[in-house]
Write a protein that holds these residues in place. Structure first.
Motif, short mmCIF file in Angstrom:
data_model
loop_
_atom_site.label_atom_id
_atom_site.label_comp_id
_atom_site.label_asym_id
_atom_site.label_seq_id
_atom_site.Cartn_x
_atom_site.Cartn_y
_atom_site.Cartn_z
N ARG A 52 -25.05 28.83 -4.33
CA ARG A 52 -24.75 27.98 -5.49
C ARG A 52 -25.87 26.99 -5.81
O ARG A 52 -26.11 26.71 -6.98
CB ARG A 52 -23.42 27.26 -5.30
N GLY A 53 -26.52 26.43 -4.82
CA GLY A 53 -27.55 25.42 -5.08
C GLY A 53 -28.65 25.94 -5.98
O GLY A 53 -29.05 25.27 -6.93
N GLN A 54 -29.16 27.13 -5.67
CA GLN A 54 -30.22 27.71 -6.49
C GLN A 54 -29.70 28.06 -7.89
O GLN A 54 -30.41 27.89 -8.89
CB GLN A 54 -30.80 28.95 -5.81
N SER A 55 -28.45 28.50 -7.97
CA SER A 55 -27.86 28.82 -9.28
C SER A 55 -27.72 27.57 -10.14
O SER A 55 -28.06 27.58 -11.33
CB SER A 55 -26.50 29.49 -9.13
N PHE A 56 -27.21 26.49 -9.54
CA PHE A 56 -27.08 25.24 -10.30
C PHE A 56 -28.44 24.76 -10.80
O PHE A 56 -28.59 24.40 -11.96
CB PHE A 56 -26.44 24.14 -9.45
N LEU A 57 -29.42 24.76 -9.91
CA LEU A 57 -30.76 24.29 -10.30
C LEU A 57 -31.36 25.17 -11.39
O LEU A 57 -31.93 24.67 -12.37
CB LEU A 57 -31.68 24.26 -9.08
N CYS A 90 -29.88 27.10 -13.60
CA CYS A 90 -29.16 26.95 -14.86
C CYS A 90 -29.54 25.64 -15.55
O CYS A 90 -29.82 25.59 -16.74
CB CYS A 90 -27.66 27.02 -14.59
N GLU A 91 -29.58 24.56 -14.78
CA GLU A 91 -29.93 23.26 -15.35
C GLU A 91 -31.38 23.24 -15.85
O GLU A 91 -31.67 22.70 -16.92
CB GLU A 91 -29.71 22.16 -14.31
N PRO A 143 -17.87 23.12 -36.06
CA PRO A 143 -17.47 22.39 -34.85
C PRO A 143 -16.53 23.23 -33.99
O PRO A 143 -15.63 23.91 -34.50
CB PRO A 143 -16.76 21.15 -35.40
N GLY A 144 -16.79 23.20 -32.69
CA GLY A 144 -15.99 23.97 -31.74
C GLY A 144 -16.56 25.35 -31.43
O GLY A 144 -16.19 25.95 -30.43
N GLU A 145 -17.46 25.84 -32.28
CA GLU A 145 -18.03 27.16 -32.03
C GLU A 145 -19.10 27.10 -30.95
O GLU A 145 -19.79 26.09 -30.80
CB GLU A 145 -18.63 27.75 -33.31
N GLN A 146 -19.24 28.20 -30.22
CA GLN A 146 -20.25 28.31 -29.18
C GLN A 146 -21.64 28.45 -29.80
O GLN A 146 -21.81 29.17 -30.77
CB GLN A 146 -19.98 29.54 -28.30
N ILE A 147 -22.61 27.74 -29.19
CA ILE A 147 -24.00 27.84 -29.64
C ILE A 147 -24.83 28.62 -28.63
O ILE A 147 -25.58 29.51 -29.01
CB ILE A 147 -24.65 26.44 -29.78
N VAL A 148 -24.70 28.26 -27.36
CA VAL A 148 -25.62 28.80 -26.36
C VAL A 148 -24.89 29.09 -25.05
O VAL A 148 -23.96 28.38 -24.67
CB VAL A 148 -26.80 27.81 -26.12
N LEU A 149 -25.36 30.15 -24.39
CA LEU A 149 -24.94 30.47 -23.03
C LEU A 149 -26.20 30.59 -22.18
O LEU A 149 -27.14 31.31 -22.56
CB LEU A 149 -24.19 31.80 -22.98
N VAL A 150 -26.23 29.87 -21.08
CA VAL A 150 -27.27 30.03 -20.07
C VAL A 150 -26.53 30.42 -18.79
O VAL A 150 -25.60 29.73 -18.38
CB VAL A 150 -28.06 28.73 -19.85
N ALA A 151 -26.93 31.54 -18.18
CA ALA A 151 -26.27 31.99 -16.96
C ALA A 151 -27.32 32.53 -16.00
O ALA A 151 -28.29 33.17 -16.41
CB ALA A 151 -25.25 33.08 -17.28
N VAL A 152 -27.12 32.23 -14.72
CA VAL A 152 -28.03 32.73 -13.68
C VAL A 152 -27.22 33.19 -12.48
O VAL A 152 -26.09 32.74 -12.25
CB VAL A 152 -29.06 31.66 -13.24
#
Length: 162
Positions: free
Chosen positions: A109-114, A116-117, A95-104
């Motif tokens: 910003r709009g295209q980056s948010f979309l 990434c999601e 618990p508390g450890e990082q599992i995943v990173l998604v970055a774009v």
């Protein structure tokens, strides 16, 4: 432009700042960087409401990377992205450890948010990972959630596990 591989599956933890810096390095077009970091929940947050003592993640080497690469290709087709990076850990996590990173990265910003999601919604339901939670009641495999399938459906993609 960055020469960073787009996908990394690893047991070791990752440094979010270093990953983001490498993703945008030498690309002066970048005006937006969006990222998501998922961590192992503790407390009474397991699938059955019991405290999660640990989580173990398994995958099929080679198959997993290919599936995520194809998903990143799809994100580039759908959104105006410059770069993308997915780092996913496997093995035993606490618990508390990082599992995943998604970055774009993108110009805005709009295209980056979309982007990434979209990538995160895909990962939650379609990437070939298997998760097992250890709780005080014992170990249990984690099934995909209906809410994750619904999140993917908004992109016009039917979940294969529904």
């Amino acid at each position: 432009m960055s020469r960073l591989p787009r996908v990394a599956i690893q047991t070791a933890d990752f440094d979010v700042s270093a990953e983001l810096a490498a993703l945008r390095a030498h690309d002066r077009r970048v005006g937006a960087v969006c990222s998501f970091v998922g961590t192992v929940r503790g407390g009474n947050e397991g699938n059955n409401g019991a405290p999660v003592l640990s989580m173990e993640l398994e995958h099929y080497p080679g198959m997993t990377e290919r599936a995520i690469e194809a998903m990143i290709d799809q994100a580039h087709q759908r959104f105006d992205l410059y770069g993308a990076r997915v780092v996913h850990r496997v093995g035993l996590l606490q618990p508390g450890e990082q599992i995943v990173l998604v970055a774009v990265t993108s110009a805005h910003r709009g295209q980056s948010f979309l982007g990434c999601e979209f990538l995160m919604d895909y990962l939650k339901t379609q990437a070939p990972f298997w998760k097992k939670e250890q709780t005080p009641q014992g170990a249990q495999w984690v099934d995909a959630r209906v809410s994750d399938d619904a999140a993917l459906a908004r992109w016009g993609i039917e979940a294969r596990n529904a």
